[in-house]
Design a protein around this motif. Structure first.
Motif, PDB file in Angstrom:
ATOM      1  N   GLY A 302      -9.356  -4.108 -35.072  1.00 16.44           N
ATOM      2  CA  GLY A 302      -9.571  -5.550 -35.110  1.00 16.44           C
ATOM      3  C   GLY A 302      -9.198  -6.193 -36.438  1.00 16.44           C
ATOM      4  N   TRP A 303      -9.916  -7.261 -36.785  1.00 16.58           N
ATOM      5  CA  TRP A 303      -9.609  -8.027 -37.988  1.00 16.58           C
ATOM      6  C   TRP A 303     -10.035  -7.259 -39.236  1.00 16.58           C
ATOM      7  CZ3 TRP A 303      -6.504 -11.983 -38.535  1.00 16.58           C
ATOM      8  CH2 TRP A 303      -6.207 -12.764 -37.416  1.00 16.58           C
ATOM      9  N   CYS A 304      -9.140  -7.246 -40.223  1.00  8.32           N
ATOM     10  CA  CYS A 304      -9.383  -6.522 -41.472  1.00  8.32           C
ATOM     11  C   CYS A 304      -9.016  -7.418 -42.659  1.00  8.32           C
ATOM     12  CB  CYS A 304      -8.539  -5.254 -41.555  1.00  8.32           C
ATOM     13  SG  CYS A 304      -8.886  -4.058 -40.255  1.00  8.32           S
ATOM     14  N   ARG A 305      -9.592  -7.065 -43.803  1.00  8.52           N
ATOM     15  CA  ARG A 305      -9.200  -7.724 -45.047  1.00  8.52           C
ATOM     16  C   ARG A 305      -8.728  -6.654 -46.028  1.00  8.52           C
ATOM     17  NH1 ARG A 305     -13.696 -10.123 -46.462  1.00  8.52           N
ATOM     18  NH2 ARG A 305     -13.175 -12.199 -45.650  1.00  8.52           N
ATOM     19  N   ALA A 306      -7.483  -6.775 -46.485  1.00 13.21           N
ATOM     20  CA  ALA A 306      -6.962  -5.887 -47.526  1.00 13.21           C
ATOM     21  C   ALA A 306      -7.213  -6.541 -48.884  1.00 13.21           C
ATOM     22  CB  ALA A 306      -5.470  -5.650 -47.315  1.00 13.21           C
ATOM     23  N   ARG A 307      -7.540  -5.720 -49.867  1.00 17.99           N
ATOM     24  CA  ARG A 307      -7.866  -6.261 -51.180  1.00 17.99           C
ATOM     25  C   ARG A 307      -7.314  -5.345 -52.283  1.00 17.99           C
ATOM     26  NH1 ARG A 307     -11.999  -9.594 -52.854  1.00 17.99           N
ATOM     27  NH2 ARG A 307     -13.069  -9.419 -50.843  1.00 17.99           N
ATOM     28  N   TYR A 308      -6.678  -5.954 -53.269  1.00 23.52           N
ATOM     29  CA  TYR A 308      -6.333  -5.267 -54.509  1.00 23.52           C
ATOM     30  C   TYR A 308      -7.300  -5.726 -55.596  1.00 23.52           C
ATOM     31  CZ  TYR A 308      -1.781  -3.216 -53.228  1.00 23.52           C
ATOM     32  OH  TYR A 308      -0.783  -2.447 -52.683  1.00 23.52           O
ATOM     33  N   ILE A 309      -7.834  -4.778 -56.373  1.00 23.87           N
ATOM     34  CA  ILE A 309      -8.701  -5.094 -57.510  1.00 23.87           C
ATOM     35  C   ILE A 309      -8.152  -4.395 -58.745  1.00 23.87           C
ATOM     36  CG2 ILE A 309     -11.028  -4.929 -58.489  1.00 23.87           C
ATOM     37  CD1 ILE A 309     -12.131  -4.835 -55.686  1.00 23.87           C
ATOM     38  N   VAL A 310      -8.010  -5.130 -59.830  1.00 26.17           N
ATOM     39  CA  VAL A 310      -7.531  -4.530 -61.078  1.00 26.17           C
ATOM     40  C   VAL A 310      -8.612  -3.616 -61.641  1.00 26.17           C
ATOM     41  CG1 VAL A 310      -6.764  -4.976 -63.440  1.00 26.17           C
ATOM     42  CG2 VAL A 310      -6.068  -6.513 -61.581  1.00 26.17           C
ATOM     43  N   VAL A 311      -8.225  -2.373 -61.940  1.00 24.62           N
ATOM     44  CA  VAL A 311      -9.144  -1.396 -62.519  1.00 24.62           C
ATOM     45  C   VAL A 311      -8.920  -1.264 -64.026  1.00 24.62           C
ATOM     46  CG1 VAL A 311      -9.824   1.045 -62.537  1.00 24.62           C
ATOM     47  CG2 VAL A 311      -9.329  -0.110 -60.365  1.00 24.62           C
ATOM     48  N   ASP A 312      -7.657  -1.295 -64.430  1.00 20.35           N
ATOM     49  CA  ASP A 312      -7.349  -1.036 -65.842  1.00 20.35           C
ATOM     50  C   ASP A 312      -6.111  -1.827 -66.257  1.00 20.35           C
ATOM     51  OD1 ASP A 312      -7.497   0.061 -68.358  1.00 20.35           O
ATOM     52  OD2 ASP A 312      -6.610   2.001 -67.793  1.00 20.35           O
ATOM     53  N   ARG A 313      -6.213  -2.499 -67.394  1.00 21.19           N
ATOM     54  CA  ARG A 313      -5.079  -3.210 -67.970  1.00 21.19           C
ATOM     55  C   ARG A 313      -4.743  -2.643 -69.347  1.00 21.19           C
ATOM     56  NH1 ARG A 313      -3.820  -8.269 -65.528  1.00 21.19           N
ATOM     57  NH2 ARG A 313      -5.437  -9.045 -64.107  1.00 21.19           N
ATOM     58  N   ARG A 314      -3.489  -2.777 -69.749  1.00 23.28           N
ATOM     59  CA  ARG A 314      -3.091  -2.422 -71.107  1.00 23.28           C
ATOM     60  C   ARG A 314      -3.462  -3.552 -72.055  1.00 23.28           C
ATOM     61  NH1 ARG A 314       1.181  -1.501 -67.732  1.00 23.28           N
ATOM     62  NH2 ARG A 314       1.718   0.684 -67.317  1.00 23.28           N
ATOM     63  N   ARG A 315      -3.242  -3.364 -73.318  1.00 21.57           N
ATOM     64  CA  ARG A 315      -3.566  -4.402 -74.299  1.00 21.57           C
ATOM     65  C   ARG A 315      -2.757  -5.667 -74.080  1.00 21.57           C
ATOM     66  NH1 ARG A 315      -4.428  -1.454 -80.214  1.00 21.57           N
ATOM     67  NH2 ARG A 315      -6.275  -0.242 -79.601  1.00 21.57           N
ATOM     68  N   ASP A 316      -1.532  -5.502 -73.564  1.00 21.54           N
ATOM     69  CA  ASP A 316      -0.700  -6.681 -73.302  1.00 21.54           C
ATOM     70  C   ASP A 316      -1.030  -7.329 -71.959  1.00 21.54           C
ATOM     71  OD1 ASP A 316       0.293  -4.892 -71.491  1.00 21.54           O
ATOM     72  OD2 ASP A 316       2.365  -4.938 -72.211  1.00 21.54           O
ATOM     73  N   GLU A 317      -2.148  -6.904 -71.337  1.00 30.02           N
ATOM     74  CA  GLU A 317      -2.648  -7.434 -70.058  1.00 30.02           C
ATOM     75  C   GLU A 317      -1.841  -6.988 -68.844  1.00 30.02           C
ATOM     76  OE1 GLU A 317      -5.541  -9.280 -69.456  1.00 30.02           O
ATOM     77  OE2 GLU A 317      -5.884  -8.572 -71.490  1.00 30.02           O
ATOM     78  N   SER A 318      -0.814  -6.161 -69.025  1.00 27.60           N
ATOM     79  CA  SER A 318      -0.128  -5.613 -67.856  1.00 27.60           C
ATOM     80  C   SER A 318      -1.041  -4.584 -67.191  1.00 27.60           C
ATOM     81  CB  SER A 318       1.196  -4.959 -68.266  1.00 27.60           C
ATOM     82  OG  SER A 318       0.968  -3.909 -69.190  1.00 27.60           O
ATOM     83  N   ILE A 319      -0.827  -4.343 -65.908  1.00 25.09           N
ATOM     84  CA  ILE A 319      -1.775  -3.558 -65.103  1.00 25.09           C
ATOM     85  C   ILE A 319      -1.358  -2.087 -65.070  1.00 25.09           C
ATOM     86  CG2 ILE A 319      -2.838  -3.316 -62.831  1.00 25.09           C
ATOM     87  CD1 ILE A 319      -2.069  -6.284 -62.369  1.00 25.09           C
ATOM     88  N   LYS A 320      -2.340  -1.216 -65.287  1.00 22.83           N
ATOM     89  CA  LYS A 320      -2.105   0.222 -65.188  1.00 22.83           C
ATOM     90  C   LYS A 320      -2.573   0.758 -63.830  1.00 22.83           C
ATOM     91  CE  LYS A 320      -3.203   2.889 -68.604  1.00 22.83           C
ATOM     92  NZ  LYS A 320      -4.004   3.509 -69.706  1.00 22.83           N
ATOM     93  N   GLN A 321      -3.802   0.364 -63.433  1.00 19.66           N
ATOM     94  CA  GLN A 321      -4.365   0.901 -62.198  1.00 19.66           C
ATOM     95  C   GLN A 321      -5.039  -0.202 -61.388  1.00 19.66           C
ATOM     96  OE1 GLN A 321      -6.266   4.887 -62.253  1.00 19.66           O
ATOM     97  NE2 GLN A 321      -6.208   4.675 -64.488  1.00 19.66           N
ATOM     98  N   VAL A 322      -4.972  -0.040 -60.063  1.00 19.74           N
ATOM     99  CA  VAL A 322      -5.645  -0.963 -59.153  1.00 19.74           C
ATOM    100  C   VAL A 322      -6.361  -0.163 -58.074  1.00 19.74           C
ATOM    101  CG1 VAL A 322      -4.030  -2.875 -59.477  1.00 19.74           C
ATOM    102  CG2 VAL A 322      -3.606  -1.181 -57.668  1.00 19.74           C
TER     103      VAL A 322
END
Length: 501
Positions: A302-322
């Motif tokens: 049935g109906w679902c919701r997919a979600r990405y959540i940021v887990v870890d960012r580098r110092r420059d705010e780019s994403i390492k893990q989600v």
């Protein structure tokens, strides 16, 4: 007990110390929502103000002052909201009240004086949807609901016809209580989202994060931690349908998530979900957010919701893990469907109301569906109300609606315009011969209906009918059917007239 109750009104199900670290984010989220919705409201009321000044539309002229006042308040809220740079919960609460209170008052005015026939729709829009806009203390939801209920009860007992007072007040209590419940639900889910993000960022190492994810994994269908640097992933919780599409459990996330989508998502949603899960665009999409979501229909759950959540960012705010999570939202969709049904339904008869039914007919006409548009009036309905009372009149209206539903098919569209007026569109009936059989069948059913509180009464109706034709709009057909209904009224007893102009 009192202390717990006071905490609930101030902080919901959360403790004050839990909310303290995320209050700046809640304030920022409310600030964005306030600017957006105040701007939308300002645009709508500006249109109403101009309409009241430069058109002869009676409703707009009646509401001109209301439109103007709400417009000026909205502009003031937008300006002050954008001048505030430092979080101030009290000042923000005042601005939210300045935005919300006029909308509630305006809604009550519309529901009581301007469009009482659209009362359920108006109340659903204002009482059930406004509480979902802001992340706010439950106390304000209850205060808004209480003030609205009291004001409407006062207006209802003095301005609404006596026979409608009960249902009017009941509508406010039902929709207001539903709005409080919906508002509490949305507050809880959105606050949990910010708390979740904050807790993740506080964790110092991967083992702590993994322990936390496993502790909450039972509420999700699937849960994976993604390393965007090397395209690997760790399964925390999975589903048999997901497992069947995976070639291994830790490498090549980009390719494998595409395979999962193709195997588990309803075909109508595959393209959109593929775009959502695409890890190559996450850096851009999560630049100013810690989480993003997308709702879709799964093949088997049935109906679902997919979600990405940021887990870890580098110092420059780019994403390492989600984290990539999928949860079932069937219950939420069920509640939304129920609210939509309430907004589209005439409260007395269960038929479509004007705002829901007419667009559905227009949609069929846009698809070139052949058919017959009919208007129906109950004969001597005013006499019934005057002689036997409005309750007897209501029974006649309900009996007419039930007979229409019993006569026509599910694919046909039947709506109550208001009072004793009905409209119905019968698909694929395109000749007078077929239509005559349909009307005779309808009249036969009316002959069998009895209204207990009206002795020796047989329902009599007048119908005007016209057929779809290339180049004719709904308004054209409505005008034709209306003129035919007028002709049918001249006949004593049940009658129908076809447009032959």
């Amino acid at each position: 007990m009192i202390k717990k109750l006071l905490n609930f009104f101030a902080n919901g199900i959360f403790k004050a110390e839990e909310l303290e670290p995320i209050r700046p984010k809640l304030w920022a989220a409310n600030r964005r929502s306030l600017t957006l919705f105040a701007a939308l409201s300002a645009a709508a009321t500006a249109s109403g103000t101009l309409g009241g000044l430069f058109t002869d539309i009676a409703v707009m002229r009646q509401c001109f002052k209301g439109y103007l006042i709400v417009f000026l308040l909205n502009i003031s809220v937008i300006v002050i909201n954008n001048l505030i740079k430092r979080p101030s919960k009290k000042l923000q609460a005042i601005l939210i009240s300045l935005f919300v209170a006029p909308l509630y008052i305006f809604a009550l005015y519309q529901a009581v004086f301007i469009s009482p026939e659209d009362r359920p729709l108006i109340l659903v829009v204002f009482l059930c949807l406004i509480p979902t806009i802001f992340i706010d203390a439950p106390a304000r939801l209850f205060i808004d609901f209480g003030a609205t209920a009291i004001l409407f009860t006062v207006l209802g007992t003095t301005m609404v016809p006596e026979e409608q007072i009960g249902i009017s007040v009941a509508d406010v209590l039902i929709f207001g209580a539903a709005g409080v419940g919906i508002g509490l639900f949305f507050n809880k889910s959105r606050t949990e989202r910010y708390l979740l993000s904050h807790r993740i960022q506080e964790m110092q190492n991967e083992s702590e994060q993994m322990k936390y994810w496993k502790s909450i994994s039972n509420i999700y269908l699937s849960m994976n931690q993604i390393n965007l640097e090397n395209d690997t992933f760790i399964q925390i919780r999975s589903h048999e349908l997901v497992d069947a599409a995976l070639k291994n459990n830790h490498e090549g996330y980009s390719k494998q998530i595409a395979d999962v989508v193709k195997s588990a998502v309803d075909p109508d949603y595959v393209e959109a979900v593929m775009a959502f899960v695409d890890p190559s665009t996450l850096q851009t999409r999560l630049e100013d957010e810690d989480t993003i979501t997308y709702e879709f229909l799964g093949k088997n759950y049935g109906w679902c919701r997919a979600r990405y959540i940021v887990v870890d960012r580098r110092r420059d705010e780019s994403i390492k893990q989600v984290m990539f999570l999928i949860e079932s939202i069937n219950e939420q969709k069920k509640r939304e469907k129920e609210l939509t049904a309430i907004a589209e339904t005439d409260g007395m008869t269960g038929l479509y109301n004007r705002r829901a039914g007419i667009p559905k007919i227009k949609k069929l006409m846009g698809l070139k569906t052949p058919g017959m548009l009919c208007l129906l009036d109950v004969d001597k309905f005013k006499h019934i109300n005057d002689t036997y009372g409005h309750q007897a009149g209501d029974r006649v209206i309900i009996a007419v609606a039930d007979t229409l539903k019993a006569t026509f098919r599910d694919v046909d569209i039947i709506l109550r315009l208001g009072g004793d007026e009905f409209v119905f569109f019968i698909s694929n009936v395109d000749s007078e011969r077929i239509a005559t059989n349909v009307f005779n069948r309808l009249f036969d059913r009316f002959e069998k209906v009895s209204i207990g509180c009206i002795p020796d009464y047989s329902i009599s109706v007048s119908i005007g009918a016209t057929f779809t034709k290339e180049g004719l709009s709904f308004d054209d057909l409505y005008s034709q059917a209306d003129s035919c209904t007028y002709e049918s009224k001249k006949v004593n007893g049940k009658a129908f007239t076809f447009y032959r102009g």
